[in-house]
Design a protein around this motif. Sequence first.
Motif, PDB file in Angstrom:
ATOM      1  N   ALA A   1       0.835  -1.210   0.000  1.00 55.56           N
ATOM      2  CA  ALA A   1       0.000   0.000   0.000  1.00 55.56           C
ATOM      3  C   ALA A   1       0.869   1.259   0.000  1.00 55.56           C
ATOM      4  O   ALA A   1       0.561   2.242  -0.691  1.00 55.56           O
ATOM      5  CB  ALA A   1      -0.924  -0.027   1.215  1.00 55.56           C
ATOM      6  N   ASP A   2       1.992   1.229   0.736  1.00 56.27           N
ATOM      7  CA  ASP A   2       2.874   2.426   0.766  1.00 56.27           C
ATOM      8  C   ASP A   2       3.414   2.718  -0.632  1.00 56.27           C
ATOM      9  O   ASP A   2       3.469   3.877  -1.060  1.00 56.27           O
ATOM     10  CB  ASP A   2       4.043   2.211   1.750  1.00 56.27           C
ATOM     11  N   GLY A   3       3.785   1.648  -1.342  1.00 53.81           N
ATOM     12  CA  GLY A   3       4.297   1.841  -2.712  1.00 53.81           C
ATOM     13  C   GLY A   3       3.227   2.466  -3.592  1.00 53.81           C
ATOM     14  O   GLY A   3       3.475   3.375  -4.378  1.00 53.81           O
ATOM     15  N   PHE A   4       1.987   2.014  -3.381  1.00 56.67           N
ATOM     16  CA  PHE A   4       0.873   2.534  -4.191  1.00 56.67           C
ATOM     17  C   PHE A   4       0.596   4.001  -3.844  1.00 56.67           C
ATOM     18  O   PHE A   4       0.415   4.848  -4.718  1.00 56.67           O
ATOM     19  CB  PHE A   4      -0.387   1.688  -3.953  1.00 56.67           C
ATOM     20  N   LYS A   5       0.600   4.306  -2.526  1.00 58.56           N
ATOM     21  CA  LYS A   5       0.330   5.709  -2.109  1.00 58.56           C
ATOM     22  C   LYS A   5       1.426   6.629  -2.666  1.00 58.56           C
ATOM     23  O   LYS A   5       1.150   7.728  -3.122  1.00 58.56           O
ATOM     24  CB  LYS A   5       0.294   5.802  -0.587  1.00 58.56           C
ATOM     25  N   ALA A   6       2.667   6.109  -2.669  1.00 65.02           N
ATOM     26  CA  ALA A   6       3.779   6.953  -3.130  1.00 65.02           C
ATOM     27  C   ALA A   6       3.712   7.140  -4.650  1.00 65.02           C
ATOM     28  O   ALA A   6       3.940   8.229  -5.157  1.00 65.02           O
ATOM     29  CB  ALA A   6       5.107   6.313  -2.731  1.00 65.02           C
ATOM     30  N   SER A   7       3.413   6.073  -5.341  1.00 65.61           N
ATOM     31  CA  SER A   7       3.401   6.151  -6.828  1.00 65.61           C
ATOM     32  C   SER A   7       2.241   5.335  -7.395  1.00 65.61           C
ATOM     33  O   SER A   7       2.440   4.256  -7.968  1.00 65.61           O
ATOM     34  CB  SER A   7       4.699   5.572  -7.414  1.00 65.61           C
ATOM     35  N   PRO A   8       1.001   5.836  -7.230  1.00 65.16           N
ATOM     36  CA  PRO A   8      -0.154   5.060  -7.695  1.00 65.16           C
ATOM     37  C   PRO A   8      -0.093   4.730  -9.185  1.00 65.16           C
ATOM     38  O   PRO A   8      -0.410   3.616  -9.595  1.00 65.16           O
ATOM     39  CB  PRO A   8      -1.357   5.952  -7.373  1.00 65.16           C
ATOM     40  N   GLN A   9       0.399   5.678  -9.986  1.00 64.72           N
ATOM     41  CA  GLN A   9       0.468   5.412 -11.438  1.00 64.72           C
ATOM     42  C   GLN A   9       1.452   4.292 -11.724  1.00 64.72           C
ATOM     43  O   GLN A   9       1.157   3.352 -12.476  1.00 64.72           O
ATOM     44  CB  GLN A   9       0.889   6.685 -12.182  1.00 64.72           C
TER      45      GLN A   9
ATOM     46  N   THR B   1      -9.580   4.777 -18.573  1.00 68.09           N
ATOM     47  CA  THR B   1      -9.598   6.159 -19.104  1.00 68.09           C
ATOM     48  C   THR B   1      -8.137   6.609 -19.231  1.00 68.09           C
ATOM     49  O   THR B   1      -7.227   5.824 -18.986  1.00 68.09           O
ATOM     50  CB  THR B   1     -10.300   7.077 -18.074  1.00 68.09           C
ATOM     51  N   ASP B   2      -7.936   7.897 -19.563  1.00 67.19           N
ATOM     52  CA  ASP B   2      -6.536   8.330 -19.625  1.00 67.19           C
ATOM     53  C   ASP B   2      -6.031   8.667 -18.215  1.00 67.19           C
ATOM     54  O   ASP B   2      -4.888   9.011 -18.011  1.00 67.19           O
ATOM     55  CB  ASP B   2      -6.372   9.545 -20.575  1.00 67.19           C
ATOM     56  N   GLU B   3      -6.955   8.495 -17.219  1.00 64.72           N
ATOM     57  CA  GLU B   3      -6.501   8.640 -15.832  1.00 64.72           C
ATOM     58  C   GLU B   3      -5.849   7.337 -15.389  1.00 64.72           C
ATOM     59  O   GLU B   3      -6.392   6.250 -15.621  1.00 64.72           O
ATOM     60  CB  GLU B   3      -7.733   8.866 -14.919  1.00 64.72           C
ATOM     61  N   VAL B   4      -4.666   7.413 -14.783  1.00 61.90           N
ATOM     62  CA  VAL B   4      -3.994   6.202 -14.285  1.00 61.90           C
ATOM     63  C   VAL B   4      -3.594   6.455 -12.820  1.00 61.90           C
ATOM     64  O   VAL B   4      -2.851   7.397 -12.554  1.00 61.90           O
ATOM     65  CB  VAL B   4      -2.713   5.900 -15.113  1.00 61.90           C
ATOM     66  N   PRO B   5      -4.108   5.664 -11.840  1.00 63.34           N
ATOM     67  CA  PRO B   5      -5.077   4.585 -11.963  1.00 63.34           C
ATOM     68  C   PRO B   5      -6.449   5.109 -12.387  1.00 63.34           C
ATOM     69  O   PRO B   5      -6.751   6.277 -12.100  1.00 63.34           O
ATOM     70  CB  PRO B   5      -5.160   4.001 -10.548  1.00 63.34           C
ATOM     71  N   PRO B   6      -7.287   4.287 -13.012  1.00 57.73           N
ATOM     72  CA  PRO B   6      -8.628   4.709 -13.413  1.00 57.73           C
ATOM     73  C   PRO B   6      -9.488   5.027 -12.183  1.00 57.73           C
ATOM     74  O   PRO B   6      -9.218   4.513 -11.091  1.00 57.73           O
ATOM     75  CB  PRO B   6      -9.173   3.509 -14.184  1.00 57.73           C
TER      76      PRO B   6
END
Length: 246
Positions: A58-66, A145-150
């Motif tokens: 989760a920390d990795g995702f919060k830091a760099s969700p894209q 969508t062009d949003e990452v993460p969607p």
Amino acid sequence: MNGVYMNILESIVNKLKSGQRVVVFTGAGVSAESGIPTFRDKLDGLWNRFSAEDLDCADGFKASPQLVWEWYAWRRKMIVDAKPNLAHHAIALMETLVPEFTLITQNVDGLHQRAGSTKVIELHGNIHRSRCFDEDIAIDKWAETDEVPPPCPHCGGMLRPDVVWFGEGLSGDTYGKAKEAIRNCTMLFSIGTSSQIYPAAVFPYEAAHRGAMVVQINPNPTDLDQVTSFILRGKAGECVNGCRLS
Ligand code: BV8
């Protein structure tokens, strides 16, 4: 195959045929022959400067969700393009031949189900599903969508993969069903796992300590070797095929 190996296979098949309560416990190695890198393999190309543990939390995702979303999208595409291999198909066949059968997998790739396995406990989730990072509800379908993460189709928050990350607890229901199968089994095949990730790694030891026959299929040694009844030192596809019941 030499005589010793044939005797080992015969002991295993005879045990299987005597109506056992069988658990098959799999890890990334069972998908290696489908071309899916294991966690021991250095990640390919773009990803080889990260370790799975950097991205798988989760920390990795919060830091760099894209970045994390793209890592899972890269894995998901590789999996969609892959095919279940001989080991996945042999395990699916075993399910139809053994009266009491449970497949417990650490893999999130869904290849067991694509090979026809139905009695599957996915300990660590499934990469083909997502969850809303804010509401924590499962999302089966989402618009790319062009949003990452969607965005979550419910609240517009970020989507995350529906997998168990390091530091996250396994779902109580999933863990409970797996524990129940381990408690009752008389035979356990551990296939393609380094047995390093907890709490899953405890399962084969628990089965062995309860007197179950434990068979390990892995081309490399693992800590589990010390409690296994038989070790088939080879690739999953070759070894499981050798244990054909028919
Ligand atoms: C948790 C999903 C607490 C995501 C994954 C003690 C108890 C409990 C926890 C811990 C503990 N000690 C440490 C921990 C923390 C941690 C952990 O285990 N850390 C390790 C590094 C020590 N555990 C956790 O964080 C777990 N959560 O305990 O939370 C908690 C409790 C309550 C409430 C809140 C919190 C969660 C762990 C799950 C992490 N998620 N996956 C994703 O996939 O992206 S783990 C992921 O890595 C896989 O699912 C798998 O489990 C693991 C990789 O292991 P393997 O599958 O074995 O793969 P590996 O590459 O290692 O090995 C492949 C093997 O195949 C090799 O042996 C190779 O020789 C063999 N092979 C190769 N080719 C072939 C082959 N075999 C056969 N045929 C071939 N052809």
